[in-house]
Design a protein around this motif. Structure first.
Motif, PDB file in Angstrom:
ATOM      1  N   ILE A 102     102.624   8.683  28.791  1.00  0.00           N
ATOM      2  CA  ILE A 102     101.561   8.196  27.927  1.00  0.00           C
ATOM      3  C   ILE A 102     102.003   8.290  26.475  1.00  0.00           C
ATOM      4  CG2 ILE A 102      99.154   8.490  27.206  1.00  0.00           C
ATOM      5  CD1 ILE A 102      98.633   9.856  29.898  1.00  0.00           C
ATOM      6  N   GLY A 103     101.761   7.218  25.730  1.00  0.00           N
ATOM      7  CA  GLY A 103     101.987   7.217  24.290  1.00  0.00           C
ATOM      8  C   GLY A 103     100.673   6.976  23.575  1.00  0.00           C
ATOM      9  N   LYS A 104     100.290   7.879  22.676  1.00  0.00           N
ATOM     10  CA  LYS A 104      99.017   7.765  21.966  1.00  0.00           C
ATOM     11  C   LYS A 104      99.195   8.326  20.563  1.00  0.00           C
ATOM     12  CE  LYS A 104      94.077   8.851  22.534  1.00  0.00           C
ATOM     13  NZ  LYS A 104      93.631   7.448  22.718  1.00  0.00           N
ATOM     14  N   ALA A 105      99.062   7.451  19.569  1.00  0.00           N
ATOM     15  CA  ALA A 105      99.233   7.852  18.171  1.00  0.00           C
ATOM     16  C   ALA A 105     100.579   8.557  17.994  1.00  0.00           C
ATOM     17  CB  ALA A 105      98.067   8.725  17.717  1.00  0.00           C
ATOM     18  N   ASP A 106     100.567   9.849  17.646  1.00  0.00           N
ATOM     19  CA  ASP A 106     101.803  10.583  17.384  1.00  0.00           C
ATOM     20  C   ASP A 106     102.274  11.391  18.586  1.00  0.00           C
ATOM     21  OD1 ASP A 106      99.542  12.198  17.200  1.00  0.00           O
ATOM     22  OD2 ASP A 106     100.536  13.653  15.891  1.00  0.00           O
ATOM     23  N   ILE A 107     101.675  11.157  19.769  1.00  0.00           N
ATOM     24  CA  ILE A 107     101.969  11.986  20.946  1.00  0.00           C
ATOM     25  C   ILE A 107     102.664  11.168  22.020  1.00  0.00           C
ATOM     26  CG2 ILE A 107     100.958  13.356  22.816  1.00  0.00           C
ATOM     27  CD1 ILE A 107      98.704  14.100  20.977  1.00  0.00           C
ATOM     28  N   LEU A 108     103.700  11.752  22.624  1.00  0.00           N
ATOM     29  CA  LEU A 108     104.339  11.211  23.829  1.00  0.00           C
ATOM     30  C   LEU A 108     104.278  12.283  24.903  1.00  0.00           C
ATOM     31  CD1 LEU A 108     107.571   9.429  22.512  1.00  0.00           C
ATOM     32  CD2 LEU A 108     105.508   8.351  23.406  1.00  0.00           C
ATOM     33  N   VAL A 109     103.813  11.894  26.098  1.00  0.00           N
ATOM     34  CA  VAL A 109     103.676  12.846  27.198  1.00  0.00           C
ATOM     35  C   VAL A 109     104.357  12.282  28.434  1.00  0.00           C
ATOM     36  CG1 VAL A 109     102.054  14.000  28.742  1.00  0.00           C
ATOM     37  CG2 VAL A 109     101.504  13.770  26.327  1.00  0.00           C
ATOM     38  N   SER A 110     105.042  13.124  29.187  1.00  0.00           N
ATOM     39  CA  SER A 110     105.639  12.747  30.467  1.00  0.00           C
ATOM     40  C   SER A 110     105.355  13.850  31.478  1.00  0.00           C
ATOM     41  CB  SER A 110     107.159  12.552  30.319  1.00  0.00           C
ATOM     42  OG  SER A 110     107.748  12.271  31.573  1.00  0.00           O
ATOM     43  N   VAL A 111     104.706  13.489  32.581  1.00  0.00           N
ATOM     44  CA  VAL A 111     104.360  14.459  33.622  1.00  0.00           C
ATOM     45  C   VAL A 111     104.745  13.885  34.984  1.00  0.00           C
ATOM     46  CG1 VAL A 111     102.527  15.788  34.710  1.00  0.00           C
ATOM     47  CG2 VAL A 111     102.439  15.351  32.250  1.00  0.00           C
ATOM     48  N   LYS A 112     105.422  14.691  35.777  1.00  0.00           N
ATOM     49  CA  LYS A 112     105.866  14.273  37.104  1.00  0.00           C
ATOM     50  C   LYS A 112     105.400  15.301  38.118  1.00  0.00           C
ATOM     51  CE  LYS A 112     110.244  14.079  39.704  1.00  0.00           C
ATOM     52  NZ  LYS A 112     111.712  14.215  39.578  1.00  0.00           N
ATOM     53  N   GLY A 113     104.905  14.820  39.274  1.00  0.00           N
ATOM     54  CA  GLY A 113     104.485  15.768  40.297  1.00  0.00           C
ATOM     55  C   GLY A 113     103.769  15.098  41.450  1.00  0.00           C
ATOM     56  N   GLY A 114     103.502  15.875  42.477  1.00  0.00           N
ATOM     57  CA  GLY A 114     102.831  15.359  43.658  1.00  0.00           C
ATOM     58  C   GLY A 114     103.804  15.060  44.780  1.00  0.00           C
ATOM     59  N   ARG A 115     103.291  14.435  45.804  1.00  0.00           N
ATOM     60  CA  ARG A 115     104.094  14.141  46.996  1.00  0.00           C
ATOM     61  C   ARG A 115     105.027  12.954  46.754  1.00  0.00           C
ATOM     62  NH1 ARG A 115      99.276  12.570  50.895  1.00  0.00           N
ATOM     63  NH2 ARG A 115      98.266  14.069  49.512  1.00  0.00           N
ATOM     64  N   LYS A 116     106.083  12.881  47.548  1.00  0.00           N
ATOM     65  CA  LYS A 116     106.972  11.726  47.479  1.00  0.00           C
ATOM     66  C   LYS A 116     106.279  10.525  48.120  1.00  0.00           C
ATOM     67  CE  LYS A 116     111.603  13.609  47.026  1.00  0.00           C
ATOM     68  NZ  LYS A 116     113.027  13.411  47.410  1.00  0.00           N
ATOM     69  N   LEU A 117     106.396   9.388  47.455  1.00  0.00           N
ATOM     70  CA  LEU A 117     105.727   8.183  47.936  1.00  0.00           C
ATOM     71  C   LEU A 117     106.687   7.160  48.526  1.00  0.00           C
ATOM     72  CD1 LEU A 117     103.141   7.584  45.055  1.00  0.00           C
ATOM     73  CD2 LEU A 117     102.862   8.892  47.167  1.00  0.00           C
ATOM     74  N   ASN A 118     107.982   7.411  48.447  1.00  0.00           N
ATOM     75  CA  ASN A 118     108.947   6.416  48.937  1.00  0.00           C
ATOM     76  C   ASN A 118     109.342   6.696  50.383  1.00  0.00           C
ATOM     77  OD1 ASN A 118     110.405   8.755  48.176  1.00  0.00           O
ATOM     78  ND2 ASN A 118     112.289   7.578  47.920  1.00  0.00           N
ATOM     79  N   ASP A 119     108.318   6.855  51.248  1.00  0.00           N
ATOM     80  CA  ASP A 119     108.570   7.123  52.660  1.00  0.00           C
ATOM     81  C   ASP A 119     108.341   5.909  53.539  1.00  0.00           C
ATOM     82  OD1 ASP A 119     105.856   6.902  52.384  1.00  0.00           O
ATOM     83  OD2 ASP A 119     105.372   8.892  53.184  1.00  0.00           O
ATOM     84  N   GLY A 120     108.071   4.746  52.945  1.00  0.00           N
ATOM     85  CA  GLY A 120     107.870   3.528  53.711  1.00  0.00           C
ATOM     86  C   GLY A 120     106.479   3.376  54.293  1.00  0.00           C
ATOM     87  N   ALA A 121     105.581   4.310  54.007  1.00  0.00           N
ATOM     88  CA  ALA A 121     104.202   4.235  54.502  1.00  0.00           C
ATOM     89  C   ALA A 121     103.292   3.716  53.393  1.00  0.00           C
ATOM     90  CB  ALA A 121     103.732   5.610  54.974  1.00  0.00           C
ATOM     91  N   TRP A 122     102.152   3.158  53.790  1.00  0.00           N
ATOM     92  CA  TRP A 122     101.170   2.709  52.812  1.00  0.00           C
ATOM     93  C   TRP A 122     100.389   3.898  52.279  1.00  0.00           C
ATOM     94  CZ3 TRP A 122     101.123  -1.893  50.615  1.00  0.00           C
ATOM     95  CH2 TRP A 122     101.699  -2.978  51.286  1.00  0.00           C
ATOM     96  N   HIS A 123     100.236   3.943  50.949  1.00  0.00           N
ATOM     97  CA  HIS A 123      99.467   5.004  50.292  1.00  0.00           C
ATOM     98  C   HIS A 123      98.424   4.356  49.385  1.00  0.00           C
ATOM     99  CE1 HIS A 123     102.207   8.220  51.587  1.00  0.00           C
ATOM    100  NE2 HIS A 123     103.197   7.400  51.270  1.00  0.00           N
ATOM    101  N   LEU A 124      97.237   4.933  49.367  1.00  0.00           N
ATOM    102  CA  LEU A 124      96.185   4.475  48.471  1.00  0.00           C
ATOM    103  C   LEU A 124      96.304   5.225  47.146  1.00  0.00           C
ATOM    104  CD1 LEU A 124      93.587   2.870  47.902  1.00  0.00           C
ATOM    105  CD2 LEU A 124      92.304   4.803  48.864  1.00  0.00           C
ATOM    106  N   LEU A 125      96.551   4.496  46.071  1.00  0.00           N
ATOM    107  CA  LEU A 125      96.690   5.089  44.741  1.00  0.00           C
ATOM    108  C   LEU A 125      95.501   4.695  43.871  1.00  0.00           C
ATOM    109  CD1 LEU A 125      99.628   5.367  45.808  1.00  0.00           C
ATOM    110  CD2 LEU A 125     100.420   4.798  43.502  1.00  0.00           C
ATOM    111  N   GLU A 126      95.006   5.665  43.121  1.00  0.00           N
ATOM    112  CA  GLU A 126      93.950   5.387  42.152  1.00  0.00           C
ATOM    113  C   GLU A 126      94.326   6.001  40.813  1.00  0.00           C
ATOM    114  OE1 GLU A 126      89.358   6.707  41.213  1.00  0.00           O
ATOM    115  OE2 GLU A 126      89.831   6.051  43.262  1.00  0.00           O
TER     116      GLU A 126
END
Length: 393
Positions: A99-123
């Protein structure tokens, strides 16, 4: 090096005008099945839309997502013409929000792996000063940020995009490779129902019904690497090895430099033939019966080329180690610069489940050039005959 540049420019020629103009192509629905792959430009989104913020009742979007690709851009949004922006991507298969907002840059990574070839519902939704990512109705990431320089009141337009970004990649806090071999379906984007504008370089292709790991060549197009960008020599005795696993027919690979060309291809029928052109001697070797699982080991020694432990070319006049280091074209799926007739006859058709160079897995997204028809990270599980049908989800 000039030879490499000339060949790549020749291959890219039909796309250069489109890439420079950045014009919109057709308008498509954001609710159907969308294949994020198969386009020439890396960072330009394959589709985008915009709306007045005054018309938006909920900053919330959800969609189903499927991939085997570990890295790439998925979903992007911004306001104030890109001054405030957000991008959802994958890195090592794990969701990452920047996310980039005004003078701030943020990078956050986490959660389950999604590249398993299965369908996932993302919101993805905004909750005041927080951005929330849900996967299969479970909260995976929450990013909160606040800047005294940012305006609290949202006004103007909001822009959404898939498969790329609308701001310069230099703004990223944590750079990534944008190509995304993935499919999206059932999208609900804010409360918008207007069609999306598709990028003119994007080629609409159906998503395979079921997928497996690999790189799929449909009988059109090649992937080209500069050997100087690939792993190099470890010991002269072992040489440089290229290992290919999968099921295929047609041209497996070619190796080119100024005044030299080597082609490893299967001709019509069940006999595979390696062709050594430009005055060098010819050889033959059984490589891969059509459509049957096979393993090919191509070894480059200082003065010879070896296929599955059998010498195919021996010449004291060429130093292949030096040629590899200085840069040759290693092409999978065909021969750069071939005539149209030869291309139609000899292009590789099938699934290369894994390509190793010196034991390291090669990602086609890192190629010097890759045709839009080639899928980098997924192959259909259907038989080759079934691929001609109209596959749908």
């Amino acid at each position: 090096m000039n030879y490499l540049k000339e060949v790549v420019i020749l291959l890219l020629g039909p796309y250069l005008i489109l890439l420079c103009r950045r014009v919109s192509g057709e308008q498509i629905s954001g609710k159907g099945v969308i294949n994020l792959a198969h386009r020439q430009s890396k960072w330009t989104p394959l589709m985008q839309t915009s709306a007045n913020l005054s018309d938006i009742t909920s900053i919330r979007s959800f969609f189903e997502f499927r991939t085997l690709d570990p890295e790439g851009a998925v979903f992007y949004g911004d306001t104030k013409e890109g001054q405030d922006w957000f991008v959802l991507s994958l890195r090592d298969g794990i969701p990452e929000m920047q996310i980039g907002k005004a003078d701030i840059l943020v990078s956050v990574k986490g959660g389950r792996k999604l590249n398993d070839g299965a369908w996932h519902l993302l919101e993805v939704r905004s909750e005041g000063k927080f951005v929330v990512l849900e996967v299969n109705n479970n909260v995976e990431l929450i990013v909160g940020l606040h800047s005294k320089l940012a305006e609290d009141e949202l006004k103007g337009k909001i822009r959404l995009a898939l498969g790329g970004m609308l701001v310069d990649k230099q703004k990223l806090f944590h750079p990534f490779e944008p190509e995304m071999d993935a499919c999206i379906r059932g999208g609900h984007w804010l409360n918008l129902s207007t069609p999306w504008d598709a990028d003119s370089t994007w080629e609409h292709r159906h998503c395979f019904f079921e997928i497996k790991k690999g790189s799929f060549f449909p009988g059109t197009g090649v992937a080209i690497f500069n050997t100087s960008d690939l792993p190099g020599l470890k010991t002269e005795e072992a040489g440089i090895t290229v290992e290919i696993f999968g099921s295929w027919t047609g041209t497996t690979l070619s190796l080119q430099s100024t005044g030299f060309e080597y082609v490893l291809r299967e001709l019509e029928g069940n006999k595979d033939v390696t062709e050594v052109q430009l005055g060098l001697k010819e050889g033959s070797e059984s490589v891969a019966p059509p459509h049957e699982p096979a393993t090919l080991t191509f070894t480059i020694l200082k003065h010879s080329l070896v296929v599955n432990s059998k010498p195919e070319l021996e010449t004291e006049s060429l130093d292949f180690f030096s040629m590899w280091k200085n840069g040759m074209l290693l092409t999978f799926g065909g021969v750069p610069g071939d005539s149209e007739e030869a291309k139609n006859t000899h292009y590789l058709r099938g699934c290369l489940e894994k390509i190793l160079v010196q034991g390291q897995v090669i990602d086609l997204d890192r190629a010097l050039y890759k045709h839009t028809a080639v899928s980098s990270h997924c192959c259909p599980t259907e038989t080759m005959n079934e691929l001609n049908r109209d596959t749908r989800h």
